[in-house]
Structure formats: C-alpha cells, structure tokens
Design a protein around this motif. Sequence first.
Motif, PDB file in Angstrom:
ATOM      1  N   TRP A   1       4.334  -4.774   8.492  1.00  0.00           N
ATOM      2  CA  TRP A   1       4.184  -4.857   7.029  1.00  0.00           C
ATOM      3  C   TRP A   1       5.383  -4.250   6.300  1.00  0.00           C
ATOM      4  CZ3 TRP A   1       2.270  -7.230   3.049  1.00  0.00           C
ATOM      5  CH2 TRP A   1       2.094  -6.583   1.820  1.00  0.00           C
TER       6      TRP A   1
ATOM      7  N   PHE B   1       8.415  -6.420   6.605  1.00  0.00           N
ATOM      8  CA  PHE B   1       8.350  -7.559   5.696  1.00  0.00           C
ATOM      9  C   PHE B   1       8.770  -7.144   4.286  1.00  0.00           C
ATOM     10  CE2 PHE B   1       5.664  -9.689   2.474  1.00  0.00           C
ATOM     11  CZ  PHE B   1       6.151 -10.985   2.582  1.00  0.00           C
TER      12      PHE B   1
ATOM     13  N   TYR C   1       3.661 -12.475   4.622  1.00  0.00           N
ATOM     14  CA  TYR C   1       3.683 -11.577   5.781  1.00  0.00           C
ATOM     15  C   TYR C   1       2.977 -12.201   6.977  1.00  0.00           C
ATOM     16  CZ  TYR C   1       1.472  -7.694   8.412  1.00  0.00           C
ATOM     17  OH  TYR C   1       0.965  -6.873   9.384  1.00  0.00           O
TER      18      TYR C   1
END
Length: 222
Positions: free
Chosen positions: A21, A24, A80
């Motif tokens: 995460w 991203f 994502y």
Amino acid sequence: MNLALFDLDNTLIAGDSDSEWPKFLIKRGILDPEHHARQNDYFYEQYKAGTLDIFEFLNFQLAPLTRFSRDELDSLHAGYMAEHILPIIPPKARQLLAAHQTQGDVVMIITATNRFITGPIARELGVEHLIAVELEQDAAGNFTGKPTGTPSFQEGKITRLNEWLAARGETLASYDKTFFYSDSRNDLPLLSIVSNPVAVDADDTLRAHAEAHGWPVITLRD
C-alpha cells in the motif's frame, strides 16, 4: 463441518499488502519515499523478529488514511488492487481456498492488516469471513488514523477469533477440524490451538517449529 483459517500476507498472496500500500502511494507521489521506506523497513524487521509493537506500527501505517475522504481512498484502492495485489495472488492460493469451500468448510481470512486494505482482497478471493484490524471512523465515515478493539496480531488473533465464534454461539470445538495456514512465527499462538496447523512458505522460525512438531509445510507459489 470444518473451519479453515488463512493468514493473508505472504500466505494467500506472495507479498505483504501492508507494505504494498505505501509503495503504491509513493508511486502516486502521495508519500515521501525515503522517510516511508526507512520506517517501513524498521517495522518489517521487527515483524520478522516477532518483536513488533503493533500500536506503534498502526500509528505510522494508518496516518496516510486521514488525508483522504472514503471516496478518494476507495478510488485509490482500486488502482492499488490492479497494480499491486492481483499480480501477486498465486493460482494455488485460489485453488486451496476453492477446495475448502467445495467441501463445505467455513473459510476465513484472519490478518493483522487493516480492514480497509484487506476487505477488497478478501472479496477478490471469494472469502466471506474476514477478521482484520478495525479502524475508527468519524461521523462522516472518514478514518481517524486509530484502530479500534483488539488488533488481530499474535495472541490478538485468538482473542478476535473467539469473539467471532462466541457471536455465532460456537467455539473451536464446534468444528470437526480446524485448519490454520500461515507463513509467520507471529502466528504460532493460533497455529498451536487448531487441529490442523499448516506452514505456508514459512519463515525460518515457523518452518523449524513445524518440522519439529510434524506439521505440514507447503508452498503456494510454484
């Protein structure tokens, strides 16, 4: 009836969704790469050593969620998923989940990663039941950056699972067989109380423990 529990990160996916995460967000220019990479490495080393302070980590990991509305976060999450998660879901993971579902087992993902990140992943994998770190929201439904309840990490996974079972009027003993698939030494508490623990692409500590106790050791990445 059987209960099949699955860890998510480095078990059902060939990577860590909590680490993917921020990668991203860095690609999108939202986070400072040097600071976040340094802090993420710091916490990941603690995680691998079994010494992670989950609340210190969550304060760091959840802070970026406070900068966006839920609509903005959901839009980011779609990108994502496409760029960072779908490419690291091994076919064998989907097959193993399907095998349990086909024989009528209750299937659950139980993870130390938060529900915002993992909810869509569980849906992609076709898993109805999810225990994850729950997030506090304000009156508008936006995240405050704080967790709520017991984090589902180490012994906290047992606490959260027992709460879920109690809400159904069940215990682990209600099931003929209980499976738990995990890669991590951090999951030894829960692995030790199910009837069928399975080490999946395990770290060195878990692999050694599994081999010493005669637990199956498998890979989902071939």
